[in-house]
Design a protein around this motif. Structure first.
Motif, PDB file in Angstrom:
ATOM      1  N   ASN A 170      -5.033   5.540   3.490  1.00  0.00           N
ATOM      2  CA  ASN A 170      -4.121   5.539   2.192  1.00  0.00           C
ATOM      3  C   ASN A 170      -2.852   4.920   2.061  1.00  0.00           C
ATOM      4  O   ASN A 170      -2.265   5.141   3.237  1.00  0.00           O
ATOM      5  N   GLY A 171      -2.557   4.473   1.229  1.00  0.00           N
ATOM      6  CA  GLY A 171      -1.087   3.629   1.211  1.00  0.00           C
ATOM      7  C   GLY A 171      -1.086   2.390   1.775  1.00  0.00           C
ATOM      8  O   GLY A 171      -0.255   1.497   2.188  1.00  0.00           O
ATOM      9  N   GLY A 218      -2.152  -0.483   1.082  1.00  0.00           N
ATOM     10  CA  GLY A 218      -1.773  -1.792   0.129  1.00  0.00           C
ATOM     11  C   GLY A 218      -3.026  -2.341  -0.517  1.00  0.00           C
ATOM     12  O   GLY A 218      -2.874  -3.355  -1.056  1.00  0.00           O
ATOM     13  N   LYS A 219      -4.223  -1.791  -0.499  1.00  0.00           N
ATOM     14  CA  LYS A 219      -5.354  -2.239  -1.018  1.00  0.00           C
ATOM     15  C   LYS A 219      -5.250  -2.300  -2.550  1.00  0.00           C
ATOM     16  O   LYS A 219      -5.594  -3.546  -3.160  1.00  0.00           O
ATOM     17  N   THR A 220      -4.856  -1.305  -3.272  1.00  0.00           N
ATOM     18  CA  THR A 220      -4.651  -1.411  -4.571  1.00  0.00           C
ATOM     19  C   THR A 220      -3.858  -2.139  -5.145  1.00  0.00           C
ATOM     20  O   THR A 220      -3.980  -3.045  -6.110  1.00  0.00           O
ATOM     21  N   SER A 221      -2.739  -2.227  -4.378  1.00  0.00           N
ATOM     22  CA  SER A 221      -1.510  -3.352  -4.748  1.00  0.00           C
ATOM     23  C   SER A 221      -1.921  -4.629  -4.695  1.00  0.00           C
ATOM     24  O   SER A 221      -1.932  -5.478  -5.623  1.00  0.00           O
ATOM     25  N   GLN A 262      -9.181   1.906  -9.621  1.00  0.00           N
ATOM     26  CA  GLN A 262      -9.173   3.076  -8.744  1.00  0.00           C
ATOM     27  C   GLN A 262      -9.033   4.332  -9.654  1.00  0.00           C
ATOM     28  O   GLN A 262      -9.969   5.436  -9.561  1.00  0.00           O
ATOM     29  N   HIS A 264     -13.222   3.731   0.957  1.00  0.00           N
ATOM     30  CA  HIS A 264     -12.972   4.564   2.209  1.00  0.00           C
ATOM     31  C   HIS A 264     -14.207   5.143   2.921  1.00  0.00           C
ATOM     32  O   HIS A 264     -14.223   5.691   4.072  1.00  0.00           O
TER      33      HIS A 264
HETATM   34  N1  LIG Z   1       3.957   1.724  -8.773  1.00  0.00           N
HETATM   35  C1  LIG Z   1       4.446   2.074  -7.778  1.00  0.00           C
HETATM   36  N2  LIG Z   1       5.800   2.250  -7.383  1.00  0.00           N
HETATM   37  C2  LIG Z   1       6.257   2.632  -6.149  1.00  0.00           C
HETATM   38  N3  LIG Z   1       5.465   2.345  -4.962  1.00  0.00           N
HETATM   39  C3  LIG Z   1       4.160   2.312  -5.082  1.00  0.00           C
HETATM   40  C4  LIG Z   1       3.631   1.951  -6.331  1.00  0.00           C
HETATM   41  N4  LIG Z   1       2.260   1.623  -6.352  1.00  0.00           N
HETATM   42  C5  LIG Z   1       2.021   1.601  -5.068  1.00  0.00           C
HETATM   43  N5  LIG Z   1       3.012   2.128  -4.216  1.00  0.00           N
HETATM   44  C6  LIG Z   1       3.363   2.300  -2.704  1.00  0.00           C
HETATM   45  O1  LIG Z   1       2.578   1.120  -2.205  1.00  0.00           O
HETATM   46  C7  LIG Z   1       2.009   1.311  -1.175  1.00  0.00           C
HETATM   47  C8  LIG Z   1       0.615   1.048  -1.007  1.00  0.00           C
HETATM   48  O2  LIG Z   1      -0.132   1.640  -2.151  1.00  0.00           O
HETATM   49  P1  LIG Z   1      -1.454   1.326  -2.540  1.00  0.00           P
HETATM   50  O3  LIG Z   1      -2.005   1.872  -3.814  1.00  0.00           O
HETATM   51  O4  LIG Z   1      -1.869  -0.254  -2.541  1.00  0.00           O
HETATM   52  O5  LIG Z   1      -2.512   1.718  -1.291  1.00  0.00           O
HETATM   53  P2  LIG Z   1      -4.009   1.945  -1.334  1.00  0.00           P
HETATM   54  O6  LIG Z   1      -4.346   1.182   0.199  1.00  0.00           O
HETATM   55  O7  LIG Z   1      -4.708   1.568  -2.275  1.00  0.00           O
HETATM   56  O8  LIG Z   1      -4.208   3.403  -0.973  1.00  0.00           O
HETATM   57  P3  LIG Z   1      -5.329   4.500  -1.282  1.00  0.00           P
HETATM   58  O9  LIG Z   1      -6.448   4.389  -0.337  1.00  0.00           O
HETATM   59  O10 LIG Z   1      -4.654   5.827  -1.342  1.00  0.00           O
HETATM   60  O11 LIG Z   1      -5.735   4.090  -2.772  1.00  0.00           O
HETATM   61  C9  LIG Z   1       1.885   2.932  -0.996  1.00  0.00           C
HETATM   62  O12 LIG Z   1       3.138   3.253   0.116  1.00  0.00           O
HETATM   63  C10 LIG Z   1       2.527   3.404  -2.189  1.00  0.00           C
HETATM   64  O13 LIG Z   1       3.293   4.480  -2.357  1.00  0.00           O
END
Ligand SMILES: Nc1ncnc2c1ncn2[C@@H]1O[C@H](COP(=O)(O)OP(=O)(O)OP(=O)(O)O)[C@@H](O)[C@H]1O
Ligand SMILES: [Mg+2]
Lengths: 299, 260
Positions: free
Chosen positions: A36-37, A39-42, A81, A190
């Motif tokens: 989690n976190g 950076g995948k979704t980003s 997501q 996941h």
């Molecule tokens: N809109 C936002 N504003 C501020 N921080 C953000 C935002 N979106 C994501 N983040 C931060 O960026 C980082 C990466 O987030 P991301 O959603 O890309 O993770 P992820 O790999 O998709 O996680 P998960 O498996 O929980 O979906 C995290 O630390 C999150 O808190």
């Protein structure tokens, strides 16, 4: 298909994606794994041209993601997501309405909608409103919606989270079908089993960085090994293993011994260490994942 | 950076407009009641009730004085509340905008579509109130037909204004502030139910300088009573300039909120 170089995404001080490089080839299933976190979704949202990158370069279909968002988005299908089906429309109308955004003529749209409803086995629900759908049905409908524009590239952010095993298998099967037709898929998940089954190549991300890249089999072999022998982590077992100079890891209540020769170790454990029970299993992507990203919670 | 000039808008804003029209028409029965009922109630209560104490205001009977104000208020409310609460629900709870921008629609298309829809709602309200007011004999033909194109302009302005608040509002509850602090005072102090010149001069200046509804009421009154003066042109210009300024601000603020 997708080429990222030095790709960075910041949210204020948070570096969500930290100068990553990757390249997705046409016709492959490319997986992003990470806690989690990570950076995948980003990363997905930057490829979808809905979130601007902070730095680096990102091209999709050979076009710069920020110079040609419309052209790129025309040929992408997105499963986000978070569900964002339109609750003001029924199941079928969600598809028809979405088709409009892609300039698909209405008779073609209804043909495709019916096709997709049967493809994902949603026909019975076609006139039901979104609020009455279970989580799993919503997920299936979102996948159908992502396919309405016959995308060249499918981006799936945790497509099977919250699905029962039947639905998950259905989606796997459909995705494999799409890939044989030449579609390219980028997905995050996941579920290690899902990644191992579906993905041609995966990257493992943590804290915005890509730690490893390769085919699931190659990663398992290179980073963990062939087999894992597991036994209860009692003091006797540990002493016995140390006596025989066999390296092991402790994971919770278990000791794990990685070996290409599971027979030898098992025999040794059973006979020399007087154990009653040992388990042998092939090393898996989950072992790779835990080895790379540790066992502590991230968020 | 590639030196490409990209036009953020396209004909696709019409698809967003259409989506809202489709959902609106699905419940047309409930949606069409208020514009019929409101003028009826107001004319009965204020026109006949309060109006019986008043012989004439600015040379016309009281019901004829307030009829254009009723249309103006309906036009304001229709667009403003559409682009605040309803748009907020679509943006935040339904994530409709998030879904739309994964398609070839740009965020600019989406917001422009919403604003045009807000203006259209104002138009629909004006359209439905028209026969009621006509039946009461409180508006004049043919000059009253001008209220239809005008309701689009006025609606667009209130839609843009509402969208600015939607863009900066942390939650749906905080949208109550602009409703109380802006819309309610406008409802009362824009020359709606009594002539503005009864108020102290500083208040008049504020009303003319800052409150869009003042200009909307002035123009509507001119159209409905068939008094077309040069002052109307001035008010229309004021409203056109305000729309031209507010629309890009609304889009910019929405973009800042959603494109992250
Ligand atoms: N809109 C936002 N504003 C501020 N921080 C953000 C935002 N979106 C994501 N983040 C931060 O960026 C980082 C990466 O987030 P991301 O959603 O890309 O993770 P992820 O790999 O998709 O996680 P998960 O498996 O929980 O979906 C995290 O630390 C999150 O808190
Ligand atoms: Mg995620």
């Amino acid at each position: 298909m997708v080429v990222a170089e030095e790709l960075e995404k910041r949210f204020g001080d948070v570096v969500a994606v930290d100068h990553i490089h990757f390249q997705v080839e046409e016709g492959e299933v490319f997986g992003f794994l990470g806690p989690n976190g990570a950076g995948k979704t980003s990363t997905m949202r930057m490829i979808e041209c809905v979130s601007p990158k902070t730095m680096g370069s990102l091209t999709v279909f050979g076009m710069d993601s920020e110079a040609h968002p419309r052209e790129i988005k025309q040929h992408i299908g997105v499963v986000p997501q978070e569900n964002n089906l339109d609750p003001d429309f029924t199941v079928r109308d969600n598809l028809i309405q979405f088709a409009r955004y892609f300039d698909i003529p209405v008779d073609e749209a209804s043909r495709r909608a019916d096709e997709l409803l049967s493809f994902l086995q949603l026909e019975e629900k076609k006139n039901v409103s979104i609020e009455k759908l279970s989580g799993g049905l919503r997920r299936r409908l979102i996948l159908a919606r992502a396919l309405i524009n016959r995308p060249r590239l499918l981006i799936l952010d945790e497509p099977t989270t919250g699905l029962d095993p039947q639905a998950r298998h259905l989606i796997w099967e459909k995705l494999r079908g799409l890939v044989t037709q030449g579609n390219t898929v980028i997905l995050t998940t996941h579920y290690m089993e899902e990644a191992a089954r579906l993905c041609d190549r995966i990257v493992i991300m943590d804290q915005g960085r890509i730690l490893e890249e390769g085919t699931p089999q190659a990663l398992v072999k290179r980073l963990v090994g062939d087999y894992i022998v597991e036994a209860d982590a009692t003091v006797e077992v540990r002493n016995c293993l140390e006596q025989h100079r066999i390296p092991f890891d402790t994971a919770g209540e278990k000791v794990q011994i990685v070996t290409p020769e599971p027979k030898l170790i098992t025999t040794l454990l059973l006979e020399e260490c007087h154990l009653e029970q040992v388990a042998v299993r092939p090393a898996s992507l989950e072992d790779v994942f835990l080895k790379l990203t540790g066992r502590t919670l991230r968020e | 950076m590639t030196p490409i000039v990209r036009i953020p808008f396209s004909y696709r804003f019409g698809k967003v407009w259409r989506r809202n029209l489709v959902t609106f028409m699905r419940t047309w029965k409930v949606n069409f009641i208020p514009p019929f009922l409101e003028p009826l109630l107001y004319l009965l209560a204020l026109g006949l009730g309060v109006g019986s104490f008043i012989t004439q205001v600015e040379g016309v009977s009281y019901p004829r004085f307030i009829a254009p104000a009723l249309i103006s208020i309906a036009v304001m409310n229709a667009a403003f509340f559409e682009c605040t609460y309803s748009s907020y629900v679509r943006m935040y709870y339904q994530k409709t905008f998030d879904a739309m921008i994964t398609t070839p629609l740009s965020i600019e298309d989406v917001i422009l579509g919403e604003l045009c829809w807000g203006a259209t709602r104002s138009f629909i309200y004006a359209l439905l109130m028209f026969p009621v007011l006509l039946a009461f004999g409180v508006i004049d033909l043919p000059s009253s037909f001008l209220i239809f194109p005008f309701s689009l302009l006025a609606g667009f302005l209130f839609a843009s204004l509402g969208m600015c608040f939607t863009a900066v509002s942390p939650g749906i509850d905080t949208l109550n502030y602009p409703s109380f602090l802006l819309i309610t005072p406008m409802f009362l102090f824009s020359g709606t139910f009594f002539p503005l010149n009864l108020l102290p001069v500083p208040v008049q200046i504020v009303a003319y300088g800052l409150l869009p509804l003042t200009h909307v009421v002035a123009v509507m009154r001119g159209f409905c009573l068939g008094i077309l003066s040069l002052d109307l042109l001035l008010s229309i210009t004021w409203l056109a300039i305000a729309s031209t300024l507010l629309c890009p601000v609304a889009i910019h603020l929405m973009k800042k909120r959603l494109i992250i």
